[in-house]
Design a protein around this motif. Structure first.
Motif, PDB file in Angstrom:
ATOM      1  N   ALA A 185       3.249  37.039  21.685  1.00 18.44           N
ATOM      2  CA  ALA A 185       3.424  35.770  22.371  1.00 18.44           C
ATOM      3  C   ALA A 185       4.596  35.900  23.318  1.00 18.44           C
ATOM      4  O   ALA A 185       5.625  36.465  22.962  1.00 18.44           O
ATOM      5  CB  ALA A 185       3.687  34.679  21.352  1.00 18.44           C
ATOM      6  N   SER A 358      -1.754  27.916  23.141  1.00 19.95           N
ATOM      7  CA  SER A 358      -1.491  29.034  24.055  1.00 19.95           C
ATOM      8  C   SER A 358      -2.550  30.116  23.964  1.00 19.95           C
ATOM      9  O   SER A 358      -2.876  30.765  24.943  1.00 19.95           O
ATOM     10  CB  SER A 358      -0.139  29.676  23.737  1.00 19.95           C
ATOM     11  N   PHE A 359      -3.070  30.353  22.756  1.00 14.69           N
ATOM     12  CA  PHE A 359      -3.974  31.475  22.599  1.00 14.69           C
ATOM     13  C   PHE A 359      -5.439  31.096  22.651  1.00 14.69           C
ATOM     14  O   PHE A 359      -6.306  31.867  22.285  1.00 14.69           O
ATOM     15  CB  PHE A 359      -3.642  32.242  21.315  1.00 14.69           C
ATOM     16  N   LYS A 488       3.672  36.715  17.958  1.00 14.27           N
ATOM     17  CA  LYS A 488       2.369  36.064  17.922  1.00 14.27           C
ATOM     18  C   LYS A 488       2.013  35.623  16.514  1.00 14.27           C
ATOM     19  O   LYS A 488       1.262  34.658  16.331  1.00 14.27           O
ATOM     20  CB  LYS A 488       1.310  37.038  18.444  1.00 14.27           C
ATOM     21  N   PHE A 491       2.302  32.062  15.979  1.00 15.98           N
ATOM     22  CA  PHE A 491       1.477  31.127  16.761  1.00 15.98           C
ATOM     23  C   PHE A 491       0.092  30.971  16.142  1.00 15.98           C
ATOM     24  O   PHE A 491      -0.406  31.883  15.478  1.00 15.98           O
ATOM     25  CB  PHE A 491       1.299  31.651  18.194  1.00 15.98           C
TER      26      PHE A 491
END
Lengths: 581, 326
Positions: A185, A358-359, A488, A491
Motif C-alpha cells: 500500500a 483503495s484496493f 498492504k 488494508f
C-alpha cells in the motif's frame, strides 16, 4: 526553487505565446491537419511490402511529450536507453511536462496550434487532442503489426475503445500493468516511524486514532532538530489539492476513486462527491485539526516545493497522501539516512463502519500512449511499441540488462544486483539516471506486479520478497510492531470488493465542447476556494460555510454536469459489459 | 523622378492652388529627402504590422465557435454569443474589479515612488554612494517574478518570516499574521512587491530627464534664495513634467492589460477572489478548456478598452496640460 522556477518560466513562456498561437495559428493548423491526415491513412500502403511484424532497426527518432514530469530522464543515454536504441534503432526525443503540470497547460496549446509530437502521453487531456482530430485510430495498426500488444491486453482489448459512439483505439494504457496485484500500500494516511515506535505501535484505524497519535507525539516533542514539529501538513498547490485534501474525503468514507464524482454502484447516478453527507464530516475533522493547531497553518498557502522541503526536513509527523506525491521529500530523508523520519501507511476511515476502497480493482483503465497525426511512420512506432511490450522489452524496462543490473541464479530466478537495488532505494535519482531502470515504464504495454513470464519469473521487480527487501530497518521495525509484513496487510484486500464495472472513472473521456467544461472549471474554482475556507473557518461557522459551498456548486450548474456525467458512465457500462439502460 | 513629381505638383497647383495639395507635395518631398531614414524604419514597420496588425484578423474568432481542426470556412458563426456570455458572467466583473484596482494602485505608486526616489537621488552629493544606491535599487528589476514570489512568501511567512518577527518584536501584534491567506492584503502585497522590484528601474528615466535640465536655472534659483526643497518643486519637477506626462498617458493605455505574471506567482487558492485578473481569466476559461473564441472575445474587450483609455487620457491631457503624445 530551481525546478519550480524552470517550471514557471516555462509555463509563462508558453502562455505568452498562446495568444499568438490562438489567434494566428488556425491557418497552418488546418493545413497541417489535412496533410497529416493523409499520412495517417497511408502508412499501410507505404510499408505494405515490408514484413508485417519484422522489426526495422535502422535509426529512427520518435518525438514524444509526456504529461508527467520525469526529472531523471537522461535523454536515453542511460544503460537501458542505450540498449533500447541498439536493439530497435529508436531514439525517443522526449519532452516532459515540468513540476506538477500534468500536461494541462501544454496540451491545449498543442491542440490549438496542431503542433504535436509523434507520440504523446496525454493523461487526462487526451480527449482535447482527439476532438482536435490530432490522434490516429490504432485499431488496425495493432491488429496488423502488434501481436505482443494484443497478447498483453488479451481480453481487455475491448476496454481500449474510446467510447460507445467512437469505438476507435486512441491510446494504449501504459501507466498501469495488466493483471496488476498491488503488493504494497502506498496511499492512505501516513505516520513517521519514530512516532509509531515511541508510542508503542498504537492502533490506527479511525480519524480519532490518527488525531490522537499526532497530538500525543507533538506534545512530547514540540521540536524536531531545533525547528517546530509539524503534526500534519497537506499540499494544496494546484491540482495536488485533490490528492491530499479532497480525495481522502471519499477514501475515508468508503467510496472508490472516481475523480471528482461519486457514482452510485447500483444506479450509476453521478454526483460531485462533496455532496455526500459523510464527507462533510471528514472536512469537519480537518477543520477541527486546524482549530487545534494540529494542521499546519501554511497548508493552503504553501507551494509544492515548500511542502516537499518540509517533508524532507523530517519535522512533519503525518501526511495524508500517496507515496508518489511526497516521494521527492521522502527520498531526500532516505538519502540522508534518516529512515525514522520516513512514513508508514494506514487505512484510516471516518469511523468503523467504513472500509478503505483503495484496493478495489478497476480492471485495465489507465492513461497511455497515443500516436498523433504528426507521426510520419505510425507503423514503425507501433512496431516499436510492440517490441517494447514483448517479454524481452518488458524485462529490459523493468529489470534492466542481464549481468549489469540483474543476474539469473542457479534456480533460474532473476535477482536484482544488490548495488542496484540499494541504489534505487537510497539514491534513486542518480541510480535511475545511470541505469535507466524505471524510466521507460510508460513506453509500452506491460504486465503488472505478480504476473509471471514463461521462465516462471515475475515481470516486475516488485514481488513480495523484493518489497520486504527494499524496506529500511525502521520500516521493518514498524511493520513488526503491527505484526504485518507489508503495509498492504493492514488494508482491506482486493477480493473483498467486486471488480468495478465502470473502470476508473477519473479516466472517463468527457466532452471538450459545450457547457460541460465551463461548469467543471467553475465548480473546480469553487471547490479549491471554498474547501480551504471551510477548513480554516471557526468550528462554529463550519456548517454555514460548507452548506453555502454546496449551494454555490449547484448555482454554477453542477446538476447539469452531473447529469451529463451519469450519461457517460452509463454509456461506458454499455460499451464494456453490454448492459442497457 | 524628381522632375516628374515637381511637374505633377506644379500642374496640380495651377488647377487648385489649395493648401492640402501643397502639404501633399511637401510630404512626398520630405520622403524623398529622407529616404534612408524611411528605409531604416521600414523593418520595424513591417515587424509591427506582422505582430500587431496581422493577428487582429484572428478577432473574427470571437464571433465563431472556433474548433482547431476545422478550416476557416467550416467554422460555425455565432454572432455575439461569446460577448453575451462574457458580460453575463459574474466572475468577469470580479476579475475586472481586481484588474482595475491593482493597475490603478500600480499606476499611482508606480509614479509617485520612482519620481520621489529619482529626485532624492539627484539631491545626493557623493557620487560613489549615489551610484551604489542606484545600482542596488534597480537590480531587482532583473529578478524573475518566480523568485520574487518565493521571496515574498518567505518574508511574510508565519514561522520565521521577517515581517511577522518584526511586528511581534515591536508588540504590534501578539500572533503572527497569515498575510498570504487573506484576500484583503493581496492588492497591497502585490503593489508593494511591484514597487520594490521596479522603483530603481523606473527612476532611471526620470534621472535622465533631470540631467537634461539646464543647470543655470538652479544657480539662478540659488541666487534668488531658493532652498533645495523649493528647487526640487519649482525646477526639477516642472523640468521633467513632459516625460512624466508621456509615461502617464502610455501607462493609462495599459491599465486593463496588466498581464498576470505577478498575480500568478503570488496567488494561492485562498485569495483567488482578489488575485484573478482578466488575462488569467481568459487563460482559465478560454484557452485551457479549448474555448478559443471566448478567450478571443476577452482579449478583444481588453484591446478596445485600452484604446479608448489611451485616447481619453491623451485628449484630457491635451486639453488641460497641453502635453500629449499624439
Amino acid at each position: 526553487m530551481n525546478r519550480k522556477s524552470t517550471k514557471t518560466i516555462f509555463t509563462l513562456m508558453l502562455m505568452s505565446s498562446m495568444l499568438i498561437a490562438g489567434c494566428g495559428g488556425n491557418n497552418n493548423n488546418a493545413a497541417n491537419n489535412t496533410t497529416s491526415n493523409n499520412t495517417g491513412n497511408t502508412p499501410a500502403a507505404s510499408n505494405a511490402a515490408a514484413d508485417d511484424t519484422a522489426l526495422d532497426t535502422s535509426p529512427f527518432t520518435i518525438s514524444f511529450f509526456g504529461g508527467d514530469a520525469s526529472p531523471n530522464w537522461n535523454k536515453m543515454q542511460d544503460e537501458v536507453g542505450k540498449a533500447i536504441t541498439e536493439k530497435t534503432g529508436v531514439t525517443i526525443e522526449a519532452e516532459f511536462d515540468v513540476g506538477s503540470g500534468g500536461g494541462d497547460q501544454k496540451i491545449p496549446m498543442m491542440a490549438a496550434s496542431g503542433d504535436v509530437p509523434d507520440l504523446i502521453f496525454a493523461k487526462g487531456n487526451l480527449s482535447t487532442l482527439v476532438d482536435a482530430g490530432l490522434i490516429i485510430d490504432m485499431t488496425e495498426l495493432i491488429d496488423k503489426y502488434a501481436p505482443n500488444l494484443k497478447k498483453v491486453y488479451g481480453e481487455n482489448m475491448g476496454r481500449l475503445k474510446y467510447s460507445l459512439d467512437d469505438q476507435a483505439i486512441y491510446q494504449i494504457p501504459t501507466n498501469m500493468g495488466v493483471g496488476q496485484q498491488a503488493f504494497d500500500a502506498t496511499g492512505g494516511f501516513e505516520i513517521q516511524h519514530r512516532v509509531l515506535k515511541e508510542l508503542g505501535y498504537p492502533e490506527v484505524k479511525t480519524l480519532a486514532d490518527y488525531e490522537k497519535v499526532l497530538k500525543d507525539y507533538v506534545a512530547l516533542h514540540p521540536e524536531t532538530d531545533g525547528q517546530p514539529t509539524i503534526p500534519l501538513t497537506l499540499n494544496a498547490d494546484d491540482w495536488k489539492i485533490m490528492i491530499t485534501v479532497t480525495n481522502p474525503a471519499f477514501t475515508t468514507t468508503g467510496a472508490p476513486d472516481d475523480g471528482e464524482y461519486y457514482v452510485d454502484p447500483e444506479t450509476y447516478e453521478a454526483q460531485l462527491h462533496y455532496k455526500r453527507p459523510a464527507e462533510k464530516e471528514y472536512f469537519r475533522w480537518l477543520n477541527g485539526m486546524y482549530a487545534q493547531g494540529l494542521l499546519d497553518k501554511d497548508t493552503f498557502v504553501q507551494k509544492d516545493d515548500q511542502y516537499k522541503a518540509k517533508v524532507a526536513s523530517g519535522r512533519v509527523l503525518g501526511l495524508i497522501s500517496q507515496e508518489w506525491e511526497y516521494s521527492d521529500g521522502e527520498n531526500a530523508l532516505k538519502a540522508a539516512g534518516k529512515d525514522e523520519y520516513t512514513y508508514g501507511h494506514f487505512p484510516v476511515t471516518l469511523s468503523d463502519e467504513y472500509k478503505d476502497h483503495s484496493f478495489m480493482q478497476t480492471g485495465i483503465d489507465g492513461y497511455g500512449l497515443a500516436i498523433t497525426t504528426a507521426a510520419k511512420d505510425p507503423v514503425r512506432i507501433i512496431k516499436w511499441l510492440d517490441w517494447m511490450s514483448s517479454d524481452e522489452g518488458q524485462i529490459l524496462r523493468t529489470w534492466g540488462i542481464e549481468g549489469t543490473h540483474y543476474t539469473v541464479n542457479a534456480d533460474g530466478k532473476r535477482e536484482v544486483l544488490p548495488e542496484i537495488s540499494d541504489g534505487l532505494a537510497n539514491d534513486t535519482a542518480n541510480t535511475q539516471k545511470k541505469t535507466g531502470i524505471g524510466q521507460y515504464l510508460i513506453f509500452g504495454a506491460r504486465y503488472g506486479d505478480g504476473v509471471k513470464d514463461s521462465t516462471d519469473n515475475y515481470y516486475t521487480t516488485s514481488f513480495p520478497d523484493q518489497i520486504v527487501a527494499s524496506y529500511s530497518d525502521a520500516e521493518k521495525e514498524s511493520l513488526a510492531g503491527y505484526k504485518a509484513t507489508t503495509w498492504k496487510d493492514l488494508f482491506p484486500k482486493e477480493d473483498e470488493f467486486p471488480i468495478k464495472e465502470t473502470g476508473a472513472l477519473y479516466n472517463l473521456p468527457v466532452p471538450t465542447d459545450g457547457q460541460y467544461q465551463v461548469i467543471y472549471k467553475k465548480t473546480q474554482d469553487i471547490i479549491r476556494k471554498r474547501i480551504p475556507e471551510a477548513i480554516l473557518s471557526k468550528p462554529a461557522d463550519f456548517d454555514k460555510v460548507y452548506d453555502a459551498f454546496l449551494a454555490e456548486l449547484d448555482k454554477a450548474g453542477a446538476q447539469d454536469m452531473e447529469k451529463e456525467f451519469t450519461e457517460l458512465v452509463k454509456k461506458r457500462v454499455t460499451l464494456w459489459t453490454g448492459k442497457t439502460f | 523622378m524628381k522632375a516628374l513629381t515637381e511637374n505633377g505638383v506644379t500642374a496640380n497647383e495651377s488647377v487648385t492652388p489649395r493648401p492640402p495639395a501643397k502639404r501633399n507635395s511637401g510630404f512626398w518631398k520630405s520622403v524623398l529627402q529622407q529616404k534612408y531614414l524611411y528605409l531604416m524604419s521600414l523593418p520595424f514597420v513591417i515587424w509591427v504590422f506582422i505582430f500587431s496588425y496581422v493577428p487582429i484578423w484572428g478577432w473574427l474568432m470571437a464571433f465563431q465557435n472556433y474548433k482547431p481542426a476545422k478550416t476557416f470556412g467550416e467554422q460555425k458563426w455565432v454572432g455575439l454569443d461569446n460577448f453575451k456570455e462574457l458580460f453575463h458572467d459574474e466572475r468577469f466583473y470580479l476579475v475586472l474589479r481586481n484588474t482595475l484596482s491593482m493597475s490603478i494602485l500600480g499606476l499611482i505608486f508606480g509614479f509617485v515612488v520612482p519620481i520621489t526616489f529619482a529626485i532624492m537621488l539627484n539631491e545626493l552629493r557623493g557620487s560613489i554612494f549615489k551610484r551604489t544606491v542606484q545600482t542596488v535599487s534597480y537590480l531587482p528589476h532583473f529578478v524573475s517574478w518566480v523568485v520574487v514570489g518565493g521571496i515574498v512568501y518567505k518574508t511574510l511567512a508565519i514561522d520565521g518570516g521577517i515581517v511577522n518577527d518584526l511586528l511581534m518584536w515591536l508588540h504590534i501584534t501578539d500572533e503572527p499574521i497569515q498575510f498570504m491567506a487573506q484576500g484583503k492584503y493581496f492588492w497591497g502585497i502585490l503593489t508593494a512587491s511591484d514597487i520594490w522590484k521596479e522603483t530603481g528601474w523606473g527612476a532611471i528615466i526620470y534621472l535622465a530627464a533631470i540631467t537634461g535640465i539646464d543647470k543655470e536655472l538652479y544657480e539662478a534659483a540659488k541666487v534668488d534664495g531658493a532652498g533645495r526643497i523649493k528647487q526640487a518643486f519649482n525646477i526639477t519637477l516642472p523640468g521633467i513634467r513632459s516625460t512624466v506626462m508621456v509615461l502617464l498617458i502610455m501607462n493609462i493605455g495599459h491599465l486593463i492589460g496588466i498581464g498576470f505574471e505577478k498575480q500568478f506567482q503570488l496567488q494561492n487558492n485562498l485569495v483567488t477572489d482578489y488575485s484573478e485578473v482578466l488575462d488569467l481569466y481568459a487563460l482559465k476559461y478560454g484557452i485551457q478548456i479549448m474555448r478559443f473564441s471566448y478567450g478571443t472575445a476577452i482579449s478583444m474587450f481588453t484591446s478596445v478598452v485600452s484604446v479608448i483609455l489611451l485616447f481619453a487620457a491623451n485628449g484630457l491631457m491635451k486639453k488641460f496640460t497641453k502635453e500629449s503624445i499624439m
